[in-house]
Every structure is written in C-alpha cells, then in structure tokens.
Design a protein around this motif. Structure first.
Motif: not given
Length: 624
Positions: A580-607
């Motif tokens: 839940e915490q990772i998904e909240n961070e993903m929503a925040s960086v997606a709003a700022d168009s920080k796609f590199d950070e979004l990709k890293a968070l997605e990988s972390k969420r998957h793990a």
C-alpha cells in the motif's frame, strides 16, 4: 365460513382498521402480513372474540370452531406433564375414559345389568371418537415438534417458554378446529420442527390464518396473502413469492395512475389560477373547482423495500484468523454437548450456525464468545474486537434513554447526524429518534439493539436469533446491513430466507462435533437432501443441481502451529502495508511524470507481491 365486513377498530386515536373486509373460506390457508404495529395480532384477537370491534361485523358459520395460538401462552405453567397438557385437547374422550374407569371400579364389587349397558354405551362412544389412539396421536405430534420420548412425562413448568409454546401448539393441532389462528408459530421452533409443521399445515383439512415473517414458511404453507396496510386488508391469491410479484405489478399500475392524476390536478390548478379573475371564464373555473373537490385522490406508492447503506468503520483490522477452538468439550452433567471437537474461524467468514434445538447452538456461540467454561483450548486471533447480540440483551437497554442517546452511549465516534441516519435505516425517522426506550415494542427494541451492535466498530459479530420479533422489512434491512459488513460473523438463526442471504458457510453440530459445510444454505439443503439418512429432509427441499462441495473436517491445531500461523499473519499484514505504501509513492511520482522512479517502484512492488503470495501460501498450508 367467516366474514369480516367494514371492520373498524381504534387504538386510542389511531385507526388500526377502518372499513376493512376479509372473507375466509373453508380450507383457505391465509398468510397475514404487514409492518409491525399495523394490527396483525390484533386482527387475530378480533377474530377469536378476545377483542370487540368498534364498528362493522365479524360473522361466522354455526359449525366454525376457532383455535388460537398466541404469544401470551408462553407464560402458562403447570405441574402436569407435557403429555397430559397436550391431551387436554381430547376433553370428551378423557371424560369418557374417567366414566368408564368409574363404572369398571363399581362393577368389581356390585355387578348390575344397568352398569353393563352404561359401560357398553360409553365404550361405543369412546371408540367412535378414536379414544384408544389419543395418546399415540399426542406422542406423535409432540415428538414431531422436537420433544424426546423421555420428555413427555416431565412437568410443563420445567420447560422454557419456547418449549411450552410447542406444547400449546401440539394441543391446538390435536383439537383440529375448523379455523386455526397462528401468531408467529415458527418463532420458537428449530428447523426440523418448522419443516414438520409445514408438512402438517399443508395437509390440514381446516382453514388457517397465520402471522409470520418467515417467507419460506409462507411459501410452503399458504395459498393466499392478506396484507394489512393503511387500516385496510388486501387479499392476494398465491403464496408469498407470488404476492411479491403481484404487489410489484399493482404498485406499478398505482404509481402510473397516481402520476397521471397529479398531472391532471396540476393542469386544472393552473387553469383555475390563470382564469379565476376573468368573468368570461368564471363558469369553467367553478366547474373545475368543483371537480377538484370531488376527485378521489389516488395515494402514492410507499416504497417498502428500503435500501440501506451502512458505512462500517473498523478501528482495527484483524489478522487472517479470528478464532481457534481445539479439542473442545462441554457437558451439563450427563448431557454431552461437544466432545473433543475443533474448529477455525477465518477473517471474512460469514457463518450460519443451524440445527435442532437442544444440540448446543447457543452453547457453542457462548464458547466462541469466551463466556462459557469448557475443556480444551480457545484462542482468539490478532486484533479481534467482538460484539455479541442476544435477545436477553434487550433488557440491558437503558429504558430512560432516548434512541439517539442509547446509540451515543456505545462510545461511537459517529456524529449525531450519522446516528440519526443509522436509526433511519432501522425505520426510526424524524422525531422518533427522541422516543424513550421504555415506550418501544419488543421488535423496536430489537432494532435498537442491532443498530448498537452494527455501530460498535467490532470486526467480529456474534448474533443469536437476531430476526426474532422483526417484521419482513426489518429483516430485509438487517440482511442488507450484513451483506455490506466486511468483517466476520457467526449467526444462530432458524429463518431460512435470512441465512440463505447472509451466510457463506454453514456450521452444525452432529455427534457432538462441529461440522462445516463450505457453501450457501441452499447448497447445504440440497446436499442434506441427497444424504440417504435424511429422507425426511429431502421432502422439504426443491431439487437443485447437486453441489460439488462436501463438509469440511476441522483439524486440531497444536500450540507450535498456532504460533507459526500468528507469525505468518503478522508478516502478511506487514507486506500488505508495504505494498500500500509503495502504491501511494507510485501515484505521487506518476503525477510528477518521474518515470524512472516509477519503474523502480514498480519493480519493488512486484518483489513484495511475490513475497506476499509465498507467505500466504505457507499460511494456507498451515491452517489447511
């Protein structure tokens, strides 16, 4: 057989009946329905002659005999055995038996021809009235209503009110009146007894008027519905299911007629308003004014299918398991209720605990709540907050409180407006929320107590016969509330419509063990009907495709396993929170168009998700 014409009856200044009509034909089987307080029980008392109408007429044919089962009989007590009380139905036969015994006793010492003739006459009448079979008939009905053979010679006073009511019902059925009046006959019956009564009433040769909120019971016993509403009685052909369809169709027609009439009234009123000052239109205006005065107003349709929307707030989310029962035994003296039985309640379980009275349902509910002393081990899960509803808790309501104050006393964080909304869902509207508890009926007190349970923010509910004293609309509201409840609950109930709508598991006690059927009540009934040892049950069940499900055998859980399960549950909760915490961070960086950070968070969420699935699989294996 019995006719009610232009009936008027007033309770204070309120009209319970005004110009009401009903005709009861021989062999008619009528279900009398309506909201609490509309006068259903009052109508039965008017028919029985206990109450006198304020106007109109209730007439019956000369050969019409009436038998009335009402809730007042709960208080009847005597030292006579239940067999003797039920056999009082055979007044003439018992009188003849006494006379026969007296003649035989006299003939032992003084033999006279006149006594022989009298004995022959008495015995002939006794045989004509089936006097030699009255005891076997009485025993058959009492045992059909759930009594054991050993119970039959016990004094009536030793039984609870519900069991005394069964004796009164047995006595009434044995009398076989031509018109049988039954006021909530299933309230104190278990499922096997309800099904027995259904079959008996289905084959009953006389007429029946029954007040009941049990829809399944009405569907299987009656051929007409008499609805009490607006001080009138409306008769519908067919059982309850047909009534709901027909009522819907009539409401649709009435709604259309109401809207058409309202449109016509508005059009007429606009004409009057527009031309009332013009002399040239005065005749047309006056004509329309008179037409409005004479119009027979069509009532709008009252929506009795109240839709409710409860917002349940859990202050604390429980773990994956709610309760472990391991090697539980419970007995009262020589009467064994549970013996070395185990069970597990998981988060999200919606369990209906059913079965015959005397098998230990209420005892098991108290075991689950921790208020019953037992042998064995009972363990609650992590963060479990429990709330218990039982009929005796109605007595704990503060009778001097208003409804709104009684809900506030629970310590809820809800605002007064939210509490008023909750009471509105339970049919207390407007100024009614300021009524005092002491003026409420039994059914109204039940609704308040249920509302208190539902706003308690508990995540585990225990409900013991919650539909007793509720009308159909209130039962429907409770069903909707429990369907929206995201927590876990165990419900004891004999209302089949109710449990078929709220349960995803069925528990029952068999051979002193807790047995579980992992499906709905309808599926359970079908499975029970297919069991070779339950042929009597099969008669009462409509054939449906046989489900693939079978009862679950609960496995005992040792102490080490329990600790491992609890550890895994804590890990699962931590992993869920991390996702839940990772998904909240993903929503925040997606709003700022920080796609590199979004990709890293997605990988972390998957793990973390993979880890969660592995831990959950390990937990499921342990609770097996």
């Amino acid at each position: 057989m019995l006719s009610i014409s232009n009936l008027n009856f007033y309770f204070g200044s309120r009209a319970l009946y005004e110009g009401a009509n009903l005709h009861i034909k021989p062999k008619a089987k009528i279900g009398l329905i309506g909201a609490n307080g509309t006068g259903k029980s009052t109508l039965l008392r008017l028919i029985s002659g206990e109450y006198t109408p304020d106007g109109g007429n209730i007439s019956k044919s000369g050969d019409c005999t009436i038998g009335f089962l009402n809730q007042d009989l709960l208080s009847y007590q005597t030292d006579d055995s239940i067999l003797e009380v039920a056999m009082q139905a055979f007044g003439r036969q018992l009188e003849l038996q006494k006379e026969i015994d007296q003649v035989l006793y006299k003939m032992e010492t003084n033999y006279e021809d006149k006594d022989v003739d009298l004995l022959a006459k008495l015995q002939e009448e006794f045989e004509r009235l089936d006097g030699y079979t009255i005891q076997s008939k009485t025993e058959e009905i009492l045992e059909g209503l759930g009594f054991n053979t050993d119970d039959l010679n016990r004094p009536l006073r030793l039984f609870s009110g519900g069991w005394r009511m069964r004796v009164m019902l047995a006595k009434l059925l044995l009398q076989k009146p031509s018109l049988l009046l039954l006021d909530e006959p299933t309230n104190h019956l278990d499922l096997p007894s309800i099904e027995w009564v259904e079959n008996y009433i289905h084959d009953y040769e006389g007429a029946i008027v029954v007040v009941s909120h049990d829809r399944y019971f009405l569907d299987r016993t009656i051929d007409h519905i008499a609805e009490v509403s607006g001080a009138k009685i409306t008769l519908y052909p067919g059982n309850y299911s047909y009534y709901t369809e027909e009522k819907s169709l009539r409401n649709e027609i009435q709604k259309g007629a109401f809207e058409n009439q309202q449109a016509q009234i508005r059009q007429t009123e606009r004409f009057i308003e527009r031309f009332k000052a013009k002399a040239s239109k005065s005749r047309q205006v006056q004509s329309r004014v008179k037409a409005l005065e004479k119009i027979d107003i069509i009532d709008d349709v009252i929506d009795e299918k109240a839709k409710v929307n409860f917002k349940f707030n859990f202050g604390t989310e429980p773990g994956r398991f709610i309760l472990f029962l391991e090697d539980i035994s419970k007995a009262y003296g020589e009467k064994v209720i549970l013996k070395k039985t185990s069970a597990t309640i998981n988060r999200g379980d919606k369990i209906a605990l059913i079965g015959a009275n005397g098998k230990g349902k209420s005892t098991l509910l108290r075991v689950i709540s921790g208020t019953e002393q037992i042998e064995g081990e009972r363990r609650t899960g992590h963060n479990v907050i429990e709330s218990f509803f039982a009929q005796h808790q109605l007595e704990s309501l503060n009778v001097e409180n208003t409804l709104i104050d009684e809900l506030k006393a629970t310590g809820t964080t809800k605002t007064e407006m939210e509490l008023r909304s909750v009471l509105g869902c339970f049919l207390f509207s407007g100024e009614e929320v300021f009524k005092k508890i002491k003026v409420l009926s039994g059914g109204e007190k039940s609704r308040v107590a249920l509302a208190k349970v539902l706003i308690s923010e508990a995540n585990f509910l225990l409900l013991d016969e919650p539909t007793n004293h509720l009308d159909m609309q209130s039962v429907n509201i409770l069903i909707q509330a429990l369907q929206q409840y995201e927590g876990t609950y165990v419900v004891v109930s004999h209302d089949r419509y109710f449990i078929s709508n709220i349960a995803n598991k069925i528990w029952y006690i068999e051979d002193h063990e807790i047995k579980e059927y992992p499906g709905s009540f309808d599926e359970y009934e079908t499975w029970m009907a297919s069991r070779p040892t339950n042929q009597s049950t099969a008669k009462a069940v409509v054939a449906k495709p046989k489900p693939e499900l079978a009862p679950v055998e609960h496995k005992p859980v040792n102490q080490n396993t329990a600790k491992a399960i609890e550890k895994l549950e804590n890990q699962i909760m931590e992993l869920e929170q991390e996702i839940e915490q990772i998904e909240n961070e993903m929503a925040s960086v997606a709003a700022d168009s920080k796609f590199d950070e979004l990709k890293a968070l997605e990988s972390k969420r998957h793990a973390v998700q993979v880890k969660l699935e592995e831990t959950t699989a390990e937990w499921e294996l342990l609770i097996g």
